[in-house]
Enzyme design. Structure first.
Site, mmCIF file in Angstrom:
data_model
loop_
_atom_site.group_PDB
_atom_site.id
_atom_site.type_symbol
_atom_site.label_atom_id
_atom_site.label_comp_id
_atom_site.label_asym_id
_atom_site.label_seq_id
_atom_site.Cartn_x
_atom_site.Cartn_y
_atom_site.Cartn_z
ATOM 1 N N SER A 1 -22.941 4.493 -5.925
ATOM 2 C CA SER A 1 -22.933 4.921 -4.518
ATOM 3 C C SER A 1 -24.164 4.500 -3.735
ATOM 4 O O SER A 1 -24.207 4.672 -2.515
ATOM 5 C CB SER A 1 -22.785 6.445 -4.443
ATOM 6 O OG SER A 1 -21.541 6.845 -4.987
ATOM 7 N N HIS B 1 -12.917 16.199 0.119
ATOM 8 C CA HIS B 1 -13.850 16.572 1.179
ATOM 9 C C HIS B 1 -13.153 16.869 2.499
ATOM 10 O O HIS B 1 -13.806 17.154 3.505
ATOM 11 C CB HIS B 1 -14.855 15.435 1.418
ATOM 12 C CG HIS B 1 -15.765 15.181 0.257
ATOM 13 N ND1 HIS B 1 -15.446 14.308 -0.762
ATOM 14 C CD2 HIS B 1 -16.999 15.683 -0.054
ATOM 15 C CE1 HIS B 1 -16.438 14.266 -1.644
ATOM 16 N NE2 HIS B 1 -17.393 15.100 -1.231
ATOM 17 N N ASP C 1 -11.660 10.889 -6.353
ATOM 18 C CA ASP C 1 -12.949 11.148 -5.737
ATOM 19 C C ASP C 1 -13.779 11.942 -6.740
ATOM 20 O O ASP C 1 -13.226 12.627 -7.616
ATOM 21 C CB ASP C 1 -12.772 11.958 -4.450
ATOM 22 C CG ASP C 1 -14.060 12.020 -3.644
ATOM 23 O OD1 ASP C 1 -14.207 11.193 -2.722
ATOM 24 O OD2 ASP C 1 -14.916 12.876 -3.942
ATOM 25 N N ASP D 1 -9.427 13.163 2.908
ATOM 26 C CA ASP D 1 -9.742 13.062 1.476
ATOM 27 C C ASP D 1 -9.209 14.277 0.746
ATOM 28 O O ASP D 1 -9.824 15.349 0.778
ATOM 29 C CB ASP D 1 -11.261 12.954 1.279
ATOM 30 C CG ASP D 1 -11.643 13.005 -0.203
ATOM 31 O OD1 ASP D 1 -10.787 12.690 -1.055
ATOM 32 O OD2 ASP D 1 -12.803 13.375 -0.500
ATOM 33 N N CYS E 1 -18.427 10.378 -0.144
ATOM 34 C CA CYS E 1 -16.982 10.502 -0.318
ATOM 35 C C CYS E 1 -16.388 9.179 -0.825
ATOM 36 O O CYS E 1 -16.318 8.190 -0.099
ATOM 37 C CB CYS E 1 -16.333 10.898 1.014
ATOM 38 S SG CYS E 1 -14.541 10.954 0.945
#
Length: 627
Positions: free
Chosen positions: A332, A377, A371, A356, A390
């Site tokens: 990430s 989220h 996820d 999401d 996310c």
């Protein structure tokens, strides 16, 4: 009665004429031969005088090269990082010793000599000139030197020889940056001969093997001097005729901050991983740590085969410079770059929201890409997607953008290419593309490959230095510098700064997009790890999978081998308003990036930003994400 012989009458005139002719011929021969002799003497004594004088001097005068002292290495504040220390060795002139084995037995009572040392010495004497010194033992301690000096009268032919050897006072702290020097081997000699440098190493035994020592060998080595000695026909020195002092190597100053380097190594605390800190204003590397490390001093005097084998075969791989050679999925930590690309390509806008539910699916495909937060989220925009990391948002963005645009855009930030840092030990990492996969595996590129790349996984790998450099470009809003370690060179008594290598900037269609992403990174920092910091920072964490987990399985770190656990990563910079330091931290198999790499980044930024104040608590508030 026999007839009487007739007496021959001599022709005196004819005989005189014959004698005269013969005399003239003989005289002419003598004159010709004398002329040839005189001609040769003239050629030798006049025409070829210089040539034969040189040959004569070569038989009478011996030129002995003198090694230069190696240049010193300092950090940016003048702290000594690599020095030259005197060392003592015990030397022997064989012709002055009647019985070498017996004498060595006696010597062993005064100076410790192993059985292998003695056997090796006796064997080498067979191929050694008896009037030339040979080393009996290296690296004598001051106590051994003192003891031998007291007993030296008992050992004619033995003497103490002093010299300078490289020494690294901080042991393993800077090994992967400085490298080390070692004995010149056949490969080194061949390389020096190819480059026309071999004559400069006639008196030198060591050469830079890795790191800064190798990269700047030409600066650090210096130029040799020489002695002109008169010798006899057996090669023994009679007297010294001339002495030319060697030119020492140049001292160099690095961009490193020793205090920050110490703090970085302390924070790793023996864990496997790496920390890189860069000054984004010029690309100077402030700290570069790879853990575990090793003591380079053991290579200077010759490491034993067992010790080297232990290092080479260690599971923790201490010989690898993880900062420049370790290749990790960025996870990430590259989502800011992905978001910037999405904004540039108008795949999303700052207000674009994606739902999401905890997973994402390729249209028409049943497989679910999960996820990190199983329940999702909810609705997220680009800022929320970065703050909460996310995955679903970036799955969707990667799908809509495509691998071609992703690969081309990321290469501008240095992914998939060597940074050009001034050490040779560097890997390029991998920025995947369709062509790359076809060449590597002879397979087509699949949509699923793009989805994994969208969250910094799959075939995408990067080094900690590349990650820090890419983050520096983000913090600089596109301005790029080549990361470097050399800051200045000392010429005589003057320090001369080396020029900064600035690259063409990354230019966006909409420059405002820089601000959108950097603000999101600032919000990420101050809603979690830097909530109570005395300065404004920006960051992005990451958690990289080392192996894949099936869709219906749950990742459980406690029940898998430690070497298969997730890597923890974080990139950060401060201050947000005018960045002066950029960090990249990678902890191998440490778990969540925010929970494990986050405290390391916080402590290191505190050290740099608040070093005149008392250190702050590094715990902060727990990170609410698993990026």
């Amino acid at each position: 009665m026999a007839p009487r012989k007739r007496m021959a009458m001599h022709d005196h005139a004819a005989e005189a004429s014959l004698f005269k002719r013969r005399a003239i011929f003989t005289f002419a021969c003598v004159v010709v031969l004398l002329s040839i002799l005189l001609g040769n003497l003239y050629h030798l004594q006049v025409l070829s005088y210089k040539d034969y004088e040189t040959r004569s001097n070569d038989n009478r005068i011996r030129v002995v090269p003198v090694a230069p002292s190696r240049g010193l290495i300092y950090d940016r504040h003048g702290q000594l990082l690599a020095e030259n220390q005197p060392f003592y060795s015990l030397e022997l002139i064989p012709e002055k010793v009647k019985d070498v084995p017996a004498t060595l037995d006696e010597l062993a009572k005064v100076v410790e000599l192993s059985k292998d040392d003695r056997e090796s010495l006796v064997a080498s004497l067979k191929y050694h000139r008896r009037f030339k010194p040979i080393t009996v033992k290296n690296r004598l301690s001051e106590e051994e030197v003192a003891i031998f000096s007291v007993n030296q009268h008992r050992f004619p032919g033995f003497s103490i020889d002093a010299g300078l050897k490289r020494h690294y006072p901080y042991d393993g702290l800077l090994t992967h940056v400085l490298g080390y020097v070692g004995r010149i081997n056949n490969r080194d000699q061949a390389a020096l001969q190819r480059n026309g440098q071999w004559q400069n190493y006639a008196a030198t035994k060591d050469i830079g093997k890795q790191g800064i020592e190798k990269f700047y060998e030409s600066l650090l080595h210096g130029m040799p001097g020489h002695l002109e000695e008169e010798v006899n026909n057996r090669g023994r020195t009679i007297r010294t005729l001339k002495s030319v002092a060697p030119e020492p190597g140049q001292d160099i100053y690095l961009t490193l901050d020793l205090q920050l380097q110490k703090k970085a190594m302390e924070l790793l605390a023996g864990r496997r991983g790496s920390i890189v800190a860069i000054d984004p204003r010029d690309g100077g590397i402030l700290a570069m740590v790879s853990s575990p490390s090793y003591d380079p001093n053991q290579f200077v005097h010759g490491i034993s085969s067992k010790a080297y084998s232990d290092l080479l075969n260690a599971r923790s791989r201490p010989l690898i410079n993880r900062a420049t050679q370790g290749q990790y999925a960025p996870a990430s930590t590259v989502k800011p770059h992905m978001a910037l690309l999405g904004l540039e390509e108008k795949v999303v806008t700052p207000k674009t929201r994606v739902w999401d539910p905890g997973f994402w699916q390729i249209p028409g495909v049943e497989r679910k890409y999960r996820d990190w937060k199983r329940w999702g989220h909810g609705w997220v925009d680009v800022n929320g997607a970065l703050v909460h990391s996310c995955d679903t948002y970036f799955y969707d963005m990667a799908y809509k953008t495509g691998i071609d645009k992703i690969s081309n855009f990321m290469q501008q930030f240095g992914f998939g290419e060597r940074t050009g840092v001034d050490i040779f030990e560097e890997s390029a990492g991998n920025m995947p593309s369709k062509d790359w996969k076809r060449l590597k595996y002879n397979q087509p590129w699949y949509i699923g490959d793009t989805i994994s790349v969208g969250i910094g996984q799959g075939y995408w790998t990067t080094t900690p230095l590349q990650l820090a450099n890419a983050t520096a470009i983000m913090a600089n809003k596109g301005e790029r510098f080549v990361p470097h370690l050399l800051k200045s060179i000392k010429n005589d008594t003057v320090k001369v700064d080396t020029p900064v290598d600035k690259m063409a900037p990354v230019v966006l269609k909409s420059p405002h997009n820089w601000q959108i992403i950097n603000e999101a990174m600032r919000d990420t920092a101050h809603k979690s790890r830097f909530v109570d910091a005395g300065y404004t920072a920006a960051m992005k964490t990451g958690t990289a999978q080392v192996f894949s987990v099936a869709e219906d399985e749950k990742y459980d770190a406690e029940n898998i081998d430690e070497h298969l656990r997730d890597n923890a990563l974080i990139v950060a910079y401060a201050p947000y308003e005018a960045p002066r330091i950029v960090l990249a931290v990678v902890l191998e198999n440490a778990g969540w990036g925010g929970a494990n790499a986050g405290p390391v980044a916080r402590a290191l930024l505190d050290e740099y930003m608040l070093r005149d104040n008392l250190p702050l608590e590094t715990a902060g508030s727990p990170h609410n994400e698993r990026p």
